[in-house]
Structure formats: C-alpha cells, structure tokens
Motif scaffolding. Structure first.
Motif, PDB file in Angstrom:
ATOM      1  N   GLN A  13       0.966  -1.436  -0.072  1.00 55.08           N
ATOM      2  CA  GLN A  13       0.051   0.146   0.037  1.00 55.08           C
ATOM      3  C   GLN A  13       0.976   1.421  -0.312  1.00 55.08           C
ATOM      4  O   GLN A  13       0.482   2.467  -0.511  1.00 55.08           O
ATOM      5  CB  GLN A  13      -0.729  -0.444   0.972  1.00 55.08           C
ATOM      6  CG  GLN A  13      -2.048  -1.003   0.622  1.00 55.08           C
ATOM      7  CD  GLN A  13      -1.673  -2.605   0.965  1.00 55.08           C
ATOM      8  OE1 GLN A  13      -1.084  -2.816   1.938  1.00 55.08           O
ATOM      9  NE2 GLN A  13      -2.137  -3.077   0.062  1.00 55.08           N
ATOM     10  N   THR A  14       2.174   1.627   0.077  1.00 53.62           N
ATOM     11  CA  THR A  14       2.741   2.665   0.728  1.00 53.62           C
ATOM     12  C   THR A  14       3.801   2.058  -0.089  1.00 53.62           C
ATOM     13  O   THR A  14       4.916   1.274  -0.492  1.00 53.62           O
ATOM     14  CB  THR A  14       3.417   2.448   2.317  1.00 53.62           C
ATOM     15  OG1 THR A  14       2.259   2.819   2.841  1.00 53.62           O
ATOM     16  CG2 THR A  14       4.260   3.676   2.128  1.00 53.62           C
ATOM     17  N   VAL A  15       4.079   3.220  -1.389  1.00 48.02           N
ATOM     18  CA  VAL A  15       5.118   2.938  -2.256  1.00 48.02           C
ATOM     19  C   VAL A  15       5.862   3.929  -2.331  1.00 48.02           C
ATOM     20  O   VAL A  15       5.549   4.792  -2.271  1.00 48.02           O
ATOM     21  CB  VAL A  15       4.452   2.539  -3.299  1.00 48.02           C
ATOM     22  CG1 VAL A  15       4.771   2.521  -4.968  1.00 48.02           C
ATOM     23  CG2 VAL A  15       3.162   2.171  -3.670  1.00 48.02           C
ATOM     24  N   GLU A  38      -4.405   7.677  -2.899  1.00 53.12           N
ATOM     25  CA  GLU A  38      -5.754   6.996  -1.806  1.00 53.12           C
ATOM     26  C   GLU A  38      -6.716   6.420  -2.757  1.00 53.12           C
ATOM     27  O   GLU A  38      -7.469   5.638  -2.555  1.00 53.12           O
ATOM     28  CB  GLU A  38      -5.592   7.615  -1.932  1.00 53.12           C
ATOM     29  CG  GLU A  38      -4.150   8.182  -0.407  1.00 53.12           C
ATOM     30  CD  GLU A  38      -4.633   9.224   0.846  1.00 53.12           C
ATOM     31  OE1 GLU A  38      -5.546   9.687   1.052  1.00 53.12           O
ATOM     32  OE2 GLU A  38      -3.458   9.341   1.832  1.00 53.12           O
ATOM     33  N   ARG A  39      -7.074   7.196  -4.246  1.00 49.79           N
ATOM     34  CA  ARG A  39      -8.200   7.043  -5.193  1.00 49.79           C
ATOM     35  C   ARG A  39      -7.929   5.717  -5.308  1.00 49.79           C
ATOM     36  O   ARG A  39      -8.561   4.852  -5.028  1.00 49.79           O
ATOM     37  CB  ARG A  39      -8.610   7.765  -5.838  1.00 49.79           C
ATOM     38  CG  ARG A  39      -9.834   7.568  -6.777  1.00 49.79           C
ATOM     39  CD  ARG A  39      -9.712   8.195  -8.045  1.00 49.79           C
ATOM     40  NE  ARG A  39      -9.926   9.503  -7.417  1.00 49.79           N
ATOM     41  CZ  ARG A  39     -10.644  10.561  -7.996  1.00 49.79           C
ATOM     42  NH1 ARG A  39      -9.803  10.192  -9.724  1.00 49.79           N
ATOM     43  NH2 ARG A  39     -10.988  11.929  -8.124  1.00 49.79           N
ATOM     44  N   HIS A  40      -6.557   4.870  -5.477  1.00 57.43           N
ATOM     45  CA  HIS A  40      -6.416   3.714  -6.035  1.00 57.43           C
ATOM     46  C   HIS A  40      -5.739   2.878  -4.927  1.00 57.43           C
ATOM     47  O   HIS A  40      -5.002   1.989  -5.320  1.00 57.43           O
ATOM     48  CB  HIS A  40      -5.658   3.336  -7.586  1.00 57.43           C
ATOM     49  CG  HIS A  40      -6.325   4.713  -8.414  1.00 57.43           C
ATOM     50  ND1 HIS A  40      -7.278   3.227  -9.321  1.00 57.43           N
ATOM     51  CD2 HIS A  40      -6.359   5.888  -8.694  1.00 57.43           C
ATOM     52  CE1 HIS A  40      -7.259   4.635 -10.429  1.00 57.43           C
ATOM     53  NE2 HIS A  40      -7.184   5.921 -10.239  1.00 57.43           N
ATOM     54  N   GLY A  41      -6.296   3.008  -3.463  1.00 54.41           N
ATOM     55  CA  GLY A  41      -5.568   2.138  -2.844  1.00 54.41           C
ATOM     56  C   GLY A  41      -3.840   1.873  -2.163  1.00 54.41           C
ATOM     57  O   GLY A  41      -3.505   0.948  -2.066  1.00 54.41           O
ATOM     58  N   PRO A 226       1.963  -6.909  -9.252  1.00 52.76           N
ATOM     59  CA  PRO A 226       1.720  -6.377 -10.498  1.00 52.76           C
ATOM     60  C   PRO A 226       0.284  -5.076 -10.549  1.00 52.76           C
ATOM     61  O   PRO A 226       0.239  -4.200 -10.609  1.00 52.76           O
ATOM     62  CB  PRO A 226       0.939  -7.579 -10.825  1.00 52.76           C
ATOM     63  CG  PRO A 226       0.862  -8.410 -10.057  1.00 52.76           C
ATOM     64  CD  PRO A 226       2.085  -7.525  -8.932  1.00 52.76           C
ATOM     65  N   ASN A 227      -0.645  -5.442  -8.748  1.00 55.82           N
ATOM     66  CA  ASN A 227      -1.509  -4.350  -8.356  1.00 55.82           C
ATOM     67  C   ASN A 227      -0.944  -3.079  -8.201  1.00 55.82           C
ATOM     68  O   ASN A 227      -1.574  -2.793  -8.241  1.00 55.82           O
ATOM     69  CB  ASN A 227      -2.721  -5.701  -7.439  1.00 55.82           C
ATOM     70  CG  ASN A 227      -2.783  -6.435  -7.876  1.00 55.82           C
ATOM     71  OD1 ASN A 227      -3.133  -6.720  -8.976  1.00 55.82           O
ATOM     72  ND2 ASN A 227      -3.823  -7.728  -7.330  1.00 55.82           N
ATOM     73  N   THR A 228      -0.401  -3.583  -7.409  1.00 52.50           N
ATOM     74  CA  THR A 228       0.566  -1.693  -6.962  1.00 52.50           C
ATOM     75  C   THR A 228       0.989  -1.033  -7.819  1.00 52.50           C
ATOM     76  O   THR A 228       0.183   0.110  -7.674  1.00 52.50           O
ATOM     77  CB  THR A 228       1.668  -2.138  -5.954  1.00 52.50           C
ATOM     78  OG1 THR A 228       0.864  -2.968  -4.689  1.00 52.50           O
ATOM     79  CG2 THR A 228       2.256  -1.007  -5.492  1.00 52.50           C
ATOM     80  N   CYS A 229       1.645  -2.478  -9.277  1.00 51.20           N
ATOM     81  CA  CYS A 229       2.169  -1.201 -10.122  1.00 51.20           C
ATOM     82  C   CYS A 229       0.608  -0.269 -11.413  1.00 51.20           C
ATOM     83  O   CYS A 229       0.939   0.362 -11.559  1.00 51.20           O
ATOM     84  CB  CYS A 229       2.702  -1.713 -11.072  1.00 51.20           C
ATOM     85  SG  CYS A 229       4.615  -2.671 -10.379  1.00 51.20           S
ATOM     86  N   ARG A 230      -0.103  -1.159 -11.209  1.00 48.44           N
ATOM     87  CA  ARG A 230      -1.140  -1.139 -11.881  1.00 48.44           C
ATOM     88  C   ARG A 230      -2.831   0.284 -11.045  1.00 48.44           C
ATOM     89  O   ARG A 230      -2.360   1.101 -11.986  1.00 48.44           O
ATOM     90  CB  ARG A 230      -2.123  -1.980 -11.524  1.00 48.44           C
ATOM     91  CG  ARG A 230      -3.973  -1.741 -13.205  1.00 48.44           C
ATOM     92  CD  ARG A 230      -3.957  -2.993 -12.858  1.00 48.44           C
ATOM     93  NE  ARG A 230      -3.805  -3.874 -13.143  1.00 48.44           N
ATOM     94  CZ  ARG A 230      -4.008  -5.220 -12.230  1.00 48.44           C
ATOM     95  NH1 ARG A 230      -3.813  -5.429 -10.598  1.00 48.44           N
ATOM     96  NH2 ARG A 230      -2.833  -6.284 -12.622  1.00 48.44           N
ATOM     97  N   ALA A 231      -2.121   0.223 -10.012  1.00 45.76           N
ATOM     98  CA  ALA A 231      -2.618   1.280  -8.607  1.00 45.76           C
ATOM     99  C   ALA A 231      -1.701   2.620  -9.285  1.00 45.76           C
ATOM    100  O   ALA A 231      -2.386   4.013  -9.097  1.00 45.76           O
ATOM    101  CB  ALA A 231      -3.161   1.059  -7.452  1.00 45.76           C
ATOM    102  N   LEU A 232      -0.730   2.125  -9.216  1.00 45.99           N
ATOM    103  CA  LEU A 232       0.583   3.770  -8.746  1.00 45.99           C
ATOM    104  C   LEU A 232       0.306   3.955 -10.884  1.00 45.99           C
ATOM    105  O   LEU A 232      -0.018   5.236 -11.191  1.00 45.99           O
ATOM    106  CB  LEU A 232       1.267   2.955  -8.842  1.00 45.99           C
ATOM    107  CG  LEU A 232       3.242   3.740  -8.967  1.00 45.99           C
ATOM    108  CD1 LEU A 232       2.614   4.766  -7.954  1.00 45.99           C
ATOM    109  CD2 LEU A 232       4.448   3.606  -8.997  1.00 45.99           C
ATOM    110  N   ILE A 233      -0.061   2.415 -11.422  1.00 45.19           N
ATOM    111  CA  ILE A 233      -0.687   4.453 -12.829  1.00 45.19           C
ATOM    112  C   ILE A 233      -1.415   4.594 -13.068  1.00 45.19           C
ATOM    113  O   ILE A 233      -1.444   6.280 -13.648  1.00 45.19           O
ATOM    114  CB  ILE A 233      -0.152   2.356 -14.037  1.00 45.19           C
ATOM    115  CG1 ILE A 233       1.206   2.440 -13.884  1.00 45.19           C
ATOM    116  CG2 ILE A 233      -0.634   3.398 -16.036  1.00 45.19           C
ATOM    117  CD1 ILE A 233       1.260   0.915 -14.794  1.00 45.19           C
TER     118      ILE A 233
END
Length: 385
Positions: A13-15, A38-41, A226-233
């Motif tokens: 969650q924290t990147v 935060e909108r994307h978790g 992958p989910n973290t990267c997707r949310a970050l993008i």
C-alpha cells in the motif's frame, strides 16, 4: 470482499518513489498531493534524490520501489552498459518534451545562437568546448549527441562531454566549468533568468513529442507487485490528466512543485515554459508548440516499444553496445504494456492503435522502429563497432 476484488488489492500500500527536482516529476507529486494515489488504494511516499546514478542504485537495492527516471537509463541498465545488468521495467512514460540545450552567455554574445553557429564556433576554436548531460545512457545524453551530430559536430571527437547532476548545471555554467548542457527544466530557463546562458534549442525541436522520464522499477518489483504497479499507473494517469486539463491547473501545479520539499524555487521559474513561453536569453521570444505535456489524452503516457528501442539504437550508434541487441525483444520485456493497458482501462485513458509510433527528428530522418540496426548504422556520424 469478493475473490475478484481481493485479486486487485495492491500487494503493497505504501510505495516509495524516488524523483529528481525537475519540472517533469510533477504528475507524481500531484498524484500524491491531490489524493489520486489513495483513490486507487495506495500511498505514494516521495523521496527526493540527488543524482540519476543514485536513483539507479536505489532501484537495484530495493531502497526505492519505483522512480521518476531517465528512459535511456532504464534501457542502459537492462543492457548492462557501464555496470551490472539488471532486468528492469518501464510502467509508463511520465511526460513528453520539456528539456533544453543551453550554452554560456559568453558563447551567445560571440554569436552562437543555434546549431549552425555552434558548429562554426567549434570548427574555428582551438579548444574543444565542454558540454554536459545528466547520465551517460540517459535522455539528455542521447538527445544532445543526436542534435550535435545533426549539426555536423561529432560529440565524441569535436567536443568534451561530461556528466553533471541537473541541479548543478547552472552553477557550472556560471563558473566557466561548462560551455553548455542539455538538461530538464527548470535548469534551462534558470540559466536565462540568471543571465548566464542562452537557449539554442528546446528538446521538442530535436525530436517533437519525444519521450521523457518514465515511471521505472525493477522487473522483480513489477512481477511481485502487479496490483500495486497498476494502481500506481492509474494514479499518475489521473494526475497527468488533471495537469493538462487547463492553464489554471498548470499554474497550481507550478506553485505546488516550487515548494521547499520539492524543487525549492519560485513558481515564476517554472510557469513560463510550462505554458510554452520561451525566450533564448538574447531577446528572442517564441511560443513553443512542443511544451512539456503530462497526458495528451493518453498519447503521452503509453510505453511505446519504439520509444524504448530508439534509446537502444542510440546506445548502439555511439558504441555503448558492442554487439547488435535484440531491440524488439528487449522492449517487449522492459515496457509493461500489459499493466499499462489495465490501468488505462480503469481510468478511461484512450489507447493507441499499436505499440509502435513514427517520428521525424531534427535531421529529417524518420524513426518508426521497423529496422533499428539499419537506422543505427545509417548516420554519417556515429561510432558503431
């Protein structure tokens, strides 16, 4: 929580994201400041870095999860140029344009106002001018060397080239350590404001709508998160769309970016070129259609395979790669189009028809990624083995 929802939850969650204090880190800053993360978790934790070499090393060690980083640096690490080879990932392109080629006020007063006059000065001088970029395989090095060669100047023989962190460029120009440099904003405009430099060309004049910094990470991080990267993008796409939506937003972004914790400067140093208003330091002013862009209806951000391949072609052209690489294979491995497409779908970002694009650079030569080895070998000035 359903099984489908659970599969999409970010693994981390924290990147922690590194950046250099440059105008083109803006979409990362605004993603954090405006809550798109935060909108994307996730929560973006920004880390201000001092040099591109430091960013490279911290990505390798895992001290940084991802970074605002030079496109060409990522491909240089992937190829093992100048250090240990590591598998890397480009999640998205962060921006287009927004760099500049600057020379000293002394050269400007001596009549160096463009590429042709610089070439005449180089031929007439007994001393090789010293020019700087920010990293040997990076965007500024490759754009500077391409532009010099287009003027008939061999960047490996007719000038001295050195590496200088972007924030040190203006001081080195002022003290006479450098005769010129290629760097991202605000360091081109800062030399004009301080009265020590002259802008010869914006980077969009070298390659219109060229790729800029990328959101880069290690291949291992992208594979494991992958989910973290997707949310970050997705968060950064939304921030880029917000920046590009209006001039008011751009000015608000300039005020945010100028704060002490980010660029520690005045908004007035960022705003003119963000709005496309350029001056060369000798009285010439113009509105540059190739201003810094962060979204452009998604055209800015798509990780085109041909963009990555261009940097590899220039690494090959200048002798940084001894053997012909697998251009397309490397680009397919590095550029995570799969993750980008998923984030684009989440945010309603338009996608291009294909993974390659065509451009015509300042010398009139077309690049489309179709035959990179022939492209690298075709230039009159180059140092292929």
């Amino acid at each position: 929580m359903t099984e489908v929802t659970r599969k999409l939850v970010p693994e981390k969650q924290t990147v922690r994201i590194g950046y250099l204090p440059l105008t083109d880190c803006a979409s990362l800053v605004m993603a954090s400041k405006l809550g798109f993360d935060e909108r994307h978790g996730i929560k973006i934790e920004l880390s201000r870095e001092m040099s591109w070499a430091g960013v490279r090393d911290k990505l390798a060690s895992g001290e940084l999860d991802a970074a605002h980083v030079l496109y060409g640096l990522v491909y240089g690490v992937q190829a093992g140029i100048g250090g240990q080879r590591r598998d890397m990932a480009v999640l998205m392109n962060l921006n287009q344009n927004g760099q500049a080629i600057t020379v000293s006020g002394e050269l400007g007063r001596a009549g160096v106002i463009d590429g042709a006059s610089l070439a005449r000065q180089v031929r007439a001088s007994r001393h090789l001018p010293t020019l700087a970029h920010t990293f040997p395989t990076g965007n500024h090095a490759m754009l500077l060397q391409y532009w010099l060669a287009a003027q008939g100047i061999d960047p490996l023989r007719d000038v001295r080239v050195m590496t200088v962190p972007p924030s040190q460029m203006v001081a080195a120009l002022r003290t006479g350590q450098l005769d010129g440099y290629c760097a991202g904003e605000p360091w081109g405009y800062k030399a004009i404001v301080d009265g020590v430099g002259v802008t010869l060309a914006s980077s969009s004049a070298v390659w219109p709508d060229h790729p800029g910094k990328v959101l880069g990470t290690s291949a291992a991080f992208a594979q494991q998160h992958p989910n973290t990267c997707r949310a970050l993008i997705a968060a950064v796409l939304e921030a880029g769309r917000w920046i590009d939506a209006s001039e008011v937003n751009r000015l608000q972004m300039a005020a945010t970016l100028a704060a002490p914790e980010f660029l520690n400067t005045q908004p007035e140093l960022l705003a003119p070129r963000l709005l496309g208003h350029y001056q060369d330091g000798l009285g010439k002013t113009w509105n540059d259609g190739g201003r810094l862009r962060f979204y452009g209806d998604g055209a800015v951000n798509f990780p085109y395979l041909s963009d990555g391949m261009w940097f590899t072609s220039q690494h090959r052209r200048w002798g940084l790669l001894r053997d012909e690489p697998d251009y397309l294979g490397m680009a397919r491995q590095v550029n995570r189009i799969d993750l980008y497409r998923q984030a684009a779908e989440i945010t309603g970002t338009p996608l291009p028809a294909g993974a390659m694009r065509a451009s015509v650079l300042c010398d009139g030569v077309r690049w489309d990624g179709s035959d990179p080895e022939a492209y690298a070998a075709a230039f009159g000035i180059g140092h292929l083995f």
